[in-house]
Design a protein around this motif. Structure first.
Motif, PDB file in Angstrom:
ATOM      1  N   ALA A 114       0.005 -12.268  -0.673  1.00  0.00           N
ATOM      2  CA  ALA A 114       0.491 -11.062  -0.008  1.00  0.00           C
ATOM      3  C   ALA A 114      -0.624 -10.545   0.886  1.00  0.00           C
ATOM      4  N   PRO A 115      -0.866 -11.206   2.019  1.00  0.00           N
ATOM      5  CA  PRO A 115      -1.974 -10.814   2.888  1.00  0.00           C
ATOM      6  C   PRO A 115      -1.771  -9.413   3.472  1.00  0.00           C
ATOM      7  N   ASP A 116      -2.861  -8.782   3.809  1.00  0.00           N
ATOM      8  CA  ASP A 116      -2.837  -7.431   4.366  1.00  0.00           C
ATOM      9  C   ASP A 116      -2.082  -7.436   5.699  1.00  0.00           C
ATOM     10  N   CYS A 117      -1.272  -6.397   5.929  1.00  0.00           N
ATOM     11  CA  CYS A 117      -0.477  -6.338   7.152  1.00  0.00           C
ATOM     12  C   CYS A 117      -0.077  -4.895   7.427  1.00  0.00           C
ATOM     13  N   ILE A 118       0.453  -4.654   8.619  1.00  0.00           N
ATOM     14  CA  ILE A 118       1.040  -3.370   8.976  1.00  0.00           C
ATOM     15  C   ILE A 118       2.367  -3.626   9.679  1.00  0.00           C
ATOM     16  N   THR A 119       3.224  -2.597   9.684  1.00  0.00           N
ATOM     17  CA  THR A 119       4.415  -2.645  10.511  1.00  0.00           C
ATOM     18  C   THR A 119       4.207  -1.711  11.696  1.00  0.00           C
ATOM     19  N   HIS A 120       5.234  -1.542  12.523  1.00  0.00           N
ATOM     20  CA  HIS A 120       5.017  -0.890  13.816  1.00  0.00           C
ATOM     21  C   HIS A 120       6.108   0.116  14.138  1.00  0.00           C
ATOM     22  N   SER A 121       5.753   1.021  15.024  1.00  0.00           N
ATOM     23  CA  SER A 121       6.702   2.005  15.535  1.00  0.00           C
ATOM     24  C   SER A 121       7.875   1.290  16.202  1.00  0.00           C
ATOM     25  N   PHE A 122       9.076   1.646  15.769  1.00  0.00           N
ATOM     26  CA  PHE A 122      10.349   1.091  16.236  1.00  0.00           C
ATOM     27  C   PHE A 122      10.638  -0.304  15.714  1.00  0.00           C
ATOM     28  N   SER A 123       9.843  -0.792  14.758  1.00  0.00           N
ATOM     29  CA  SER A 123      10.329  -1.921  13.957  1.00  0.00           C
ATOM     30  C   SER A 123      11.558  -1.461  13.192  1.00  0.00           C
ATOM     31  N   GLN A 124      12.430  -2.379  12.897  1.00  0.00           N
ATOM     32  CA  GLN A 124      13.501  -2.079  11.952  1.00  0.00           C
ATOM     33  C   GLN A 124      12.896  -1.990  10.546  1.00  0.00           C
ATOM     34  N   PRO A 125      13.380  -1.084   9.707  1.00  0.00           N
ATOM     35  CA  PRO A 125      12.953  -1.129   8.303  1.00  0.00           C
ATOM     36  C   PRO A 125      13.586  -2.336   7.620  1.00  0.00           C
ATOM     37  N   SER A 126      12.903  -2.877   6.643  1.00  0.00           N
ATOM     38  CA  SER A 126      13.469  -4.017   5.919  1.00  0.00           C
ATOM     39  C   SER A 126      14.563  -3.543   4.978  1.00  0.00           C
ATOM     40  N   PRO A 127      15.527  -4.410   4.657  1.00  0.00           N
ATOM     41  CA  PRO A 127      16.567  -4.043   3.693  1.00  0.00           C
ATOM     42  C   PRO A 127      15.989  -3.987   2.278  1.00  0.00           C
ATOM     43  N   PRO A 128      16.727  -3.430   1.319  1.00  0.00           N
ATOM     44  CA  PRO A 128      16.249  -3.435  -0.073  1.00  0.00           C
ATOM     45  C   PRO A 128      15.928  -4.851  -0.533  1.00  0.00           C
TER      46      PRO A 128
END
Length: 573
Positions: free
Chosen positions: A78-92
Motif C-alpha cells: 500500500a504505497p504512499d499516495c494522494i488523490t486530487h481535486s475533482f477526482s471521482q471518489p472511489s465506491p465503497p
C-alpha cells in the motif's frame, strides 16, 4: 516625473513588512470555502482597511473539490499516495481494476491502448489534459507517477470555473491518484511485464457547491466611471502555501501600502482582487467575478496584472514571465530595470485566473521568478514546460506540505515586488496607456504568414494579412499623436483590446470560458490549422473548409472593428 515617484516606491519596498504578513499567512491552511480561509481573508481585509482602502468581502456560490484520504492496494503493498481535486471518489470497497500503461496521457498515448474499463498508469503530474483523455477513452481510474519523490496536489478538472449545465459533462469521470516516483516506477515495471496487474484505488473527495470569498479593495472617492487597473492573485492554498500564494499576497499588500499615499499621481484607479477557488475550483472565484461584473470590466478595466508565488528561494529566472504582446514592452522594461534580466516575450498560458480574455482585457504576468532550467529543484518543468524556456517552474515544495516560511527569500521577494511596483506604477500614471497594438499586430502577422505557408492553396489568407498590416500601421500612427490627445487615444486602445484580445486568447466567444487546457496562439484560428493539416481535395478538407472560413470571418470582423476605432481617433485628432 512618473519615473521618479516609481523609483522612490521601489526603494521603499520593505522586506520586513512582507515577511510579517507571511508569518500570519503561515498560521492557516486555506482550503477554498473553509473557516480558516475566511479568517485569513479577514486579515487581508483588516490590513487594507488600515491602509485606507474601501473593501468588499463577497461570498458567492462555487463548485469546489477538496481531496481527502487516499490509498492504493497492490497485492500486499500500500504505497504512499494522494488523490486530487475533482477526482471521482472511489465506491465503497474501492475501485478495482487491471492496470495498463498509458505513457504521458496524451491523446496519441490513449489511441495506442485499450483503456476501457481499466486503470491507466501515467508518467508525470496529474493534470486536466490527461484526465480528459482518460475519461474520453473509457478508463475508470488513473495512477500518476510523480516526477520525483514528492507528491504534488493538483486540480484535474478541465472545466474553467464552476461548471454550468453546458460544461458539467466535461468534469473528470475517473478516480485519480498519484504515487511517488520510486513506487510508481516499481509499479510500471510490473505493469510492463507479462502478467496482468490488478490494484484497488481508494479516494475520498468532497466535491460540491459551497460559499467562497472574494475580497475587492479600492481607494475611496474615485469616479465610478474612472478606468482602473486590476491587480489580482489567489489567496486559497494547498497546505500553508507560504510561497503559493502567500508571497504574492504579501506583494499585493505591499503594493497597496506604498501606492495609497500617492493617489494624486494616478491617472486611473487601482482595484485589488483576492480570489478563492483557484486551487480547488479551477479558478472559480475569478470566473464568477468576470461573469458577474462583465459589463463594468468591459467599460472600465484597462489591464489585468496577475501575481503568483513571488519571493521564493532559488526562483531567480525572470525571463519567462508570461505577457500579452501589447504589454511586452512594459514587461521588458520592468524586468530589465528592476530585475536586471531580459524578458523573452512568452505568451500567456491558459492558467492562473486569466478569466478576463473574453471581456477583451489585456493581461500580463502570473508567476514571476522560476527555478533555473536544469537545476536540482526544477522538477515542476513537467507542468510549466521546458523547451526554449530558461526557467522550469517553482521549487520542489510547490503544492506540497513543505511550502512553508523557510522557503522564502526576503531579497527575492523585494525584487519581485519592485517589478510589480514599476509595472503598476506605469499603468496607473502614464498619460497614454503602455499598450502596443502595433506589436500585437506584428505577432498576428507572423502567425498568419506561417499558416498561409502551411495551407498551400487550400485557403487564401492574404486579405487577413493585409488587414493585420493596416491595423499595425494605424496603431503606430496612434502612438505618434501628441499627449494632448491622450484621453481619446486611451479610449481607442481599450476599444482595440476589446476586439483583439478575444481573438488572441480565446476561440472567439467573449462570454464563455474555454477549457483549462493547452491552447495554440490565436486559438480562434484552430479550424484553419486543422484545414492546413488535411490532404488537399479530401472529404476531410471539404468538411473543414466551412469552419475555417468562419474562423477567418470572425478574425476579420475583429480586425475591422479595431481598425475602425483607430481610424476614427486619427481622423478626429
Amino acid at each position: 516625473m512618473a519615473e521618479e515617484w516609481i523609483s522612490r516606491l521601489c526603494t521603499a519596498v520593505d522586506a520586513g513588512t512582507m515577511m510579517r504578513h507571511l508569518e500570519e499567512f503561515s498560521k492557516r491552511v486555506k482550503l477554498s470555502g473553509t473557516p480558516q480561509e475566511l479568517e485569513s481573508f479577514r486579515y487581508l481585509q483588516a490590513v487594507l482597511d488600515g491602509y485606507g482602502y474601501d473593501t468588499d468581502l463577497v461570498l458567492h456560490d462555487a463548485y469546489i473539490s477538496l481531496p481527502g484520504k487516499a490509498r492504493i492496494d497492490c497485492e500486499a503493498e500500500a504505497p504512499d499516495c494522494i488523490t486530487h481535486s475533482f477526482s471521482q471518489p472511489s465506491p465503497p470497497g474501492g475501485l478495482h481494476g487491471v492496470v495498463v500503461y498509458g505513457g504521458n496521457g496524451r491523446a496519441e498515448d490513449f489511441a495506442a491502448i485499450d483503456a476501457r474499463g481499466k486503470i491507466v498508469l501515467l508518467d508525470g503530474m496529474a493534470n486536466p489534459s490527461a484526465s480528459r483523455n482518460a475519461s474520453q477513452a473509457g478508463a475508470i481510474g488513473q495512477i500518476h507517477i510523480s516526477p520525483h519523490e514528492h507528491l504534488h496536489e493538483m486540480c484535474v478538472s478541465p472545466v474553467w470555473g464552476s461548471p454550468t449545465q453546458a460544461t458539467r459533462d466535461g468534469l473528470p469521470t475517473t478516480v485519480v491518484l498519484t504515487l511517488r516516483r520510486p513506487d510508481g516506477d516499481a509499479l510500471k515495471q510490473r505493469v510492463q511485464g507479462n502478467a496482468p496487474v490488478e490494484v484497488t484505488l481508494h479516494a475520498e473527495v468532497d466535491t460540491g457547491w459551497r460559499k467562497i470569498p472574494i475580497l475587492v479593495a479600492e481607494l475611496p472617492g474615485a469616479d465610478p466611471a474612472e478606468p482602473f487597473v486590476m491587480f489580482s492573485g489567489h489567496h486559497d492554498t494547498w497546505y500553508q502555501g507560504v510561497m503559493d500564494n502567500g508571497g504574492a499576497n504579501a506583494t499585493m499588500l505591499e503594493i497597496a501600502r506604498l501606492f495609497a499615499p500617492e493617489r494624486t499621481a494616478w491617472r486611473r484607479g487601482l482595484r485589488l482582487c483576492f480570489w478563492s477557488g483557484h486551487s480547488h475550483g479551477r479558478y472559480a472565484g475569478s470566473t464568477w467575478y468576470a461573469d458577474t461584473h462583465w459589463h463594468e470590466l468591459a467599460r472600465r478595466c484597462v489591464a489585468h496584472v496577475n501575481v503568483d508565488s513571488t519571493g521564493a528561494k532559488g526562483n531567480t529566472v525572470l525571463s519567462d514571465s508570461p505577457c500579452s504582446a501589447e504589454l511586452c514592452g512594459l514587461a521588458q522594461e520592468a524586468i530589465s530595470v528592476r530585475g536586471g534580466q531580459d524578458h523573452d516575450g512568452h505568451r500567456m498560458s491558459r492558467a492562473g485566473d486569466q478569466s478576463f480574455w473574453g471581456v477583451g482585457i489585456p493581461s500580463m504576468f502570473m508567476g514571476m521568478g522560476e527555478q533555473p532550467a536544469g537545476s536540482a529543484d526544477s522538477f515542476t518543468r513537467s507542468v510549466f514546460g521546458g523547451g526554449v524556456r530558461k526557467g522550469a517552474g517553482f521549487g520542489w515544495w510547490w503544492h506540497t506540505p513543505d511550502d512553508t516560511l523557510d522557503k522564502m527569500d526576503p531579497d527575492l521577494l523585494v525584487r519581485d515586488t519592485q517589478i510589480y511596483v514599476h509595472t503598476i506604477g506605469r499603468l496607473l500614471s502614464d498619460r497614454v496607456l503602455p499598450l502596443d497594438y502595433a506589436a500585437a499586430a506584428a505577432s498576428l502577422h507572423r502567425e498568419l504568414t506561417k499558416l498561409q505557408q502551411a495551407l498551400d492553396d487550400k485557403l487564401d489568407l492574404s486579405g487577413l494579412i493585409a488587414r493585420t498590416d493596416l491595423l499595425r500601421e494605424k496603431a503606430q500612427a496612434l502612438m505618434a499623436l501628441p499627449e494632448t490627445e491622450a484621453d481619446h487615444v486611451n479610449r481607442t486602445l481599450m476599444a482595440v483590446g476589446r476586439a483583439m484580445v478575444p481573438m488572441d486568447y480565446t476561440h472567439g466567444d467573449r462570454f464563455e470560458h474555454d477549457p483549462a487546457l493547452p491552447q495554440s496562439p490565436y486559438p480562434v484560428l484552430d479550424a484553419v490549422r486543422q484545414l492546413a493539416a488535411a490532404s488537399a481535395g479530401s472529404d476531410q478538407a471539404l468538411f473543414l473548409m466551412g469552419g475555417a472560413r468562419r474562423a477567418c470571418n470572425r478574425l476579420g470582423h475583429a480586425l475591422d472593428e479595431a481598425t475602425e476605432a483607430l481610424t476614427a481617433c486619427l481622423e478626429a485628432a
